[in-house]
Design a protein around this motif. Structure first.
Motif, PDB file in Angstrom:
ATOM      1  N   VAL A 256       5.639   8.160  -3.550  1.00  0.00           N
ATOM      2  CA  VAL A 256       6.527   7.173  -3.630  1.00  0.00           C
ATOM      3  C   VAL A 256       6.778   6.598  -4.888  1.00  0.00           C
ATOM      4  O   VAL A 256       8.020   6.420  -5.487  1.00  0.00           O
ATOM      5  CB  VAL A 256       5.747   5.956  -2.646  1.00  0.00           C
ATOM      6  N   ILE A 257       5.665   6.481  -5.634  1.00  0.00           N
ATOM      7  CA  ILE A 257       6.068   6.186  -7.083  1.00  0.00           C
ATOM      8  C   ILE A 257       7.046   7.040  -7.934  1.00  0.00           C
ATOM      9  O   ILE A 257       7.829   6.796  -8.681  1.00  0.00           O
ATOM     10  CB  ILE A 257       4.751   6.056  -7.810  1.00  0.00           C
ATOM     11  N   ALA A 258       6.596   8.402  -7.464  1.00  0.00           N
ATOM     12  CA  ALA A 258       7.267   9.396  -8.106  1.00  0.00           C
ATOM     13  C   ALA A 258       8.512   9.308  -7.918  1.00  0.00           C
ATOM     14  O   ALA A 258       9.769   9.696  -8.493  1.00  0.00           O
ATOM     15  CB  ALA A 258       6.745  10.793  -8.099  1.00  0.00           C
ATOM     16  N   ALA A 259       8.900   9.068  -6.566  1.00  0.00           N
ATOM     17  CA  ALA A 259      10.302   9.179  -5.953  1.00  0.00           C
ATOM     18  C   ALA A 259      10.997   7.967  -6.554  1.00  0.00           C
ATOM     19  O   ALA A 259      12.419   7.950  -6.465  1.00  0.00           O
ATOM     20  CB  ALA A 259      10.359   9.105  -4.537  1.00  0.00           C
ATOM     21  N   GLY A 260      10.488   7.037  -7.223  1.00  0.00           N
ATOM     22  CA  GLY A 260      11.059   5.749  -7.632  1.00  0.00           C
ATOM     23  C   GLY A 260      11.883   6.197  -9.018  1.00  0.00           C
ATOM     24  O   GLY A 260      12.613   5.333  -9.585  1.00  0.00           O
TER      25      GLY A 260
ATOM     26  N   ALA B 193      15.289  -0.645  -3.582  1.00  0.00           N
ATOM     27  CA  ALA B 193      15.940  -0.842  -2.269  1.00  0.00           C
ATOM     28  C   ALA B 193      16.008   0.378  -1.207  1.00  0.00           C
ATOM     29  O   ALA B 193      15.586   0.097   0.019  1.00  0.00           O
ATOM     30  CB  ALA B 193      17.358  -1.506  -2.353  1.00  0.00           C
ATOM     31  N   THR B 194      16.108   1.479  -1.638  1.00  0.00           N
ATOM     32  CA  THR B 194      16.130   2.694  -0.574  1.00  0.00           C
ATOM     33  C   THR B 194      14.854   3.001  -0.520  1.00  0.00           C
ATOM     34  O   THR B 194      14.587   3.204   1.055  1.00  0.00           O
ATOM     35  CB  THR B 194      16.957   3.780  -1.404  1.00  0.00           C
ATOM     36  N   ILE B 195      13.906   2.996  -1.308  1.00  0.00           N
ATOM     37  CA  ILE B 195      12.612   3.228  -0.952  1.00  0.00           C
ATOM     38  C   ILE B 195      11.943   2.030   0.155  1.00  0.00           C
ATOM     39  O   ILE B 195      11.219   2.324   1.070  1.00  0.00           O
ATOM     40  CB  ILE B 195      11.586   3.178  -2.244  1.00  0.00           C
TER      41      ILE B 195
ATOM     42  N   HIS C 257       0.755  -1.092   0.040  1.00  0.00           N
ATOM     43  CA  HIS C 257       0.058   0.011   0.241  1.00  0.00           C
ATOM     44  C   HIS C 257       0.732   1.445   0.009  1.00  0.00           C
ATOM     45  O   HIS C 257       0.669   2.186  -0.444  1.00  0.00           O
ATOM     46  CB  HIS C 257      -0.823   0.043   1.251  1.00  0.00           C
ATOM     47  N   LEU C 258       1.964   1.382   0.821  1.00  0.00           N
ATOM     48  CA  LEU C 258       2.932   2.334   0.883  1.00  0.00           C
ATOM     49  C   LEU C 258       3.516   2.498  -0.360  1.00  0.00           C
ATOM     50  O   LEU C 258       3.887   3.662  -0.827  1.00  0.00           O
ATOM     51  CB  LEU C 258       3.775   2.031   1.959  1.00  0.00           C
ATOM     52  N   LEU C 259       4.074   1.649  -1.183  1.00  0.00           N
ATOM     53  CA  LEU C 259       4.660   1.559  -2.433  1.00  0.00           C
ATOM     54  C   LEU C 259       3.799   2.112  -3.417  1.00  0.00           C
ATOM     55  O   LEU C 259       4.187   2.544  -4.412  1.00  0.00           O
ATOM     56  CB  LEU C 259       5.278   0.188  -2.810  1.00  0.00           C
TER      57      LEU C 259
END
Length: 472
Positions: free
Chosen positions: A22-26, A32-34, A15-17
């Motif tokens: 979070v998707i944009a930060a990817g 691994a960092t996320i 859910h957090l992913l």
């Protein structure tokens, strides 16, 4: 019975992913960092360190704002200039610019005129030689210990038996130092395959002690500045000029490890050795650290006679100990420019420092006290740098370290001492604001009308235990 433990409501990883932020930060951060950031937030909620409702906001905040490195920038308010735990010397503006420019493709080993391979580190070497005309040649390696290890390995006297690889390095017992984290000089020397031949006593060593120790297995004479301690009282040591005569008599190289990295004598540090004086006295090579009083990046600098430095540079170990393009750029910029945070803190205008401290104390509701700064990093042990600090209750130190910006003050005799010597003046107000935030956060939990608790807390903030504290 219904289980109402809120930790059962901690958001799942998938859910957090799926959060848009979070998707944009990817796009820039690795998965691994996320996932590590998500795991940290979930673990904090399970431990009760943050509310369950804060898990998602914490993840979003950290994936979008957290630094690319785990290292946290801090403001050094300890009064210690070369603070080993804080990364020793802060780089100058010129060195920072040089590192940024060298972070891409650069001509570190190419002659752009001919397109052919060139020698590495030429710019840094020339900058060092201009700064120290006494030196005929220079070499930069990755740290001071590497420089010493390389020098004693590569330089061996003419009288060492060719068919016997075992050799001896002569050193005074008073110079067998241990530096931070239990690192001992004899342990380093043992890795060379040579033996240390200790001469003299801890407090007194004479020239004759060296002379009587020389044999057919003697490889070199080593002189080490004790750096992080002083021996006082009934003492005696042998100077480099005296050792030079003995080295010449027996065909031995003379190596001097000075540690801190001054090019010329500094009146404020009368007992701190410098490169020019050591070379003038007769050392074949002098070794210093780049990230101490030189004010640059971590590096080991070897300066001295051309034949000795070239022997060191051509040794097979030199390849394993060479430094990278970023360090070479930072060393060159540090040496070639006059602006330097370490030297500025060392030679700070004490009148201006007092004015800043008094104004700071007024804004921060603290008390001005006399406070001696220190060089740190093993430099000038026991030499005070007179100044002032602002005194606050001890608990402020921990809160300041955890803030943004992170501020490291000195804790001494149950008090928090804020010394502005190493703090850029433009940062003074940020520290004042941080102190105000700590005071405000510490008072918000007091109920309206609870005057006695408020008074006790104010006394604690003011740090005043006398009879008039209630009036304040």
């Amino acid at each position: 019975m219904v289980d109402t433990d809120p930790r059962r409501s901690i958001p799942r990883t998938d859910h957090l992913l799926a959060l848009p932020e979070v998707i944009a930060a990817g796009e820039s951060r690795s998965q691994a960092t996320i996932k590590a950031i998500i795991s940290e937030a979930q673990s904090a909620a399970r431990a009760g360190d943050i509310p369950v409702a804060e898990v998602a906001p914490t993840v979003i905040r950290n994936v979008t704002t957290r630094s690319a490195s785990s290292l946290t920038p801090v403001l050094n308010a300890t009064g210690i200039i070369v603070h080993t735990n804080l990364g020793r010397a802060p780089l100058s503006a010129a060195a920072k610019q040089a590192v940024a420019e060298a972070s891409g493709y650069v001509d570190v080993e190419m002659d752009l005129q001919t397109g052919k391979r060139s020698k590495r580190g030429t710019g840094a070497k020339q900058a060092l030689l201009r700064a120290c005309p006494r030196a005929e040649d220079a070499l930069v390696v990755n740290n001071g210990a590497a420089a010493l290890l390389l020098a004693v390995t590569a330089l061996r006297g003419d009288n060492v038996l060719a068919d016997n690889p075992a050799s001896e390095i002569i050193i005074s017992r008073g110079e067998l130092i241990e530096i931070g984290a239990g690192f001992r000089l004899p342990d380093l020397m043992a890795t060379t395959g040579s033996r240390l031949r200790e001469v003299g006593m801890t407090n007194r060593t004479h020239l004759d002690d060296y002379a009587q120790a020389i044999t057919g297995q003697t490889a070199s004479l080593l002189k080490v500045h004790t750096s992080n301690f002083r021996v006082e009282g009934f003492t005696s040591s042998v100077e480099i000029a005296q050792l030079r005569e003995l080295a010449d008599e027996h065909g031995l190289p003379l190596i001097a490890d000075l540690g801190s990295g001054l090019f010329e004598p500094v009146p404020a540090l009368p007992d701190e050795p410098d490169i020019a004086s050591a070379l003038a006295a007769g050392a074949d090579v002098v070794i210093v650290s780049g990230d101490k009083l030189l004010g640059g990046p971590q590096a080991g600098l070897i300066l001295g006679r051309s034949d000795a430095v070239q022997r060191i540079a051509k040794h097979p170990l030199a390849r394993a100990m060479r430094t990278d393009k970023l360090t070479l750029a930072a060393i060159e910029a540090t040496v070639a420019n006059t602006e330097n945070p370490v030297q500025e803190a060392l030679h700070i205008d004490v009148d201006r420092l007092q004015e800043r401290t008094e104004r700071f104390a007024e804004l921060a509701s603290g008390v001005v006290v006399a406070h001696d700064g220190r060089v740190g990093g093993g430099g000038a042990p026991g030499v005070p740098l007179p100044g002032w600090a602002v005194e606050l209750p001890e608990y402020f130190a921990a809160e300041l370290r955890k803030g943004d910006p992170a501020i490291v003050a000195r804790v001494h005799q149950g008090r928090c001492l804020i010394d502005l010597r190493c703090v850029p003046e433009v940062e003074d107000q940020r520290i004042v604001d941080a102190i105000a935030r700590i005071r405000g956060a510490d008072l918000v939990d007091i109920e309206p009308g609870d005057d006695s608790r408020l008074l006790d807390r104010l006394k604690h903030h003011l740090g005043d235990g006398d009879e008039d504290s209630s009036e304040q």
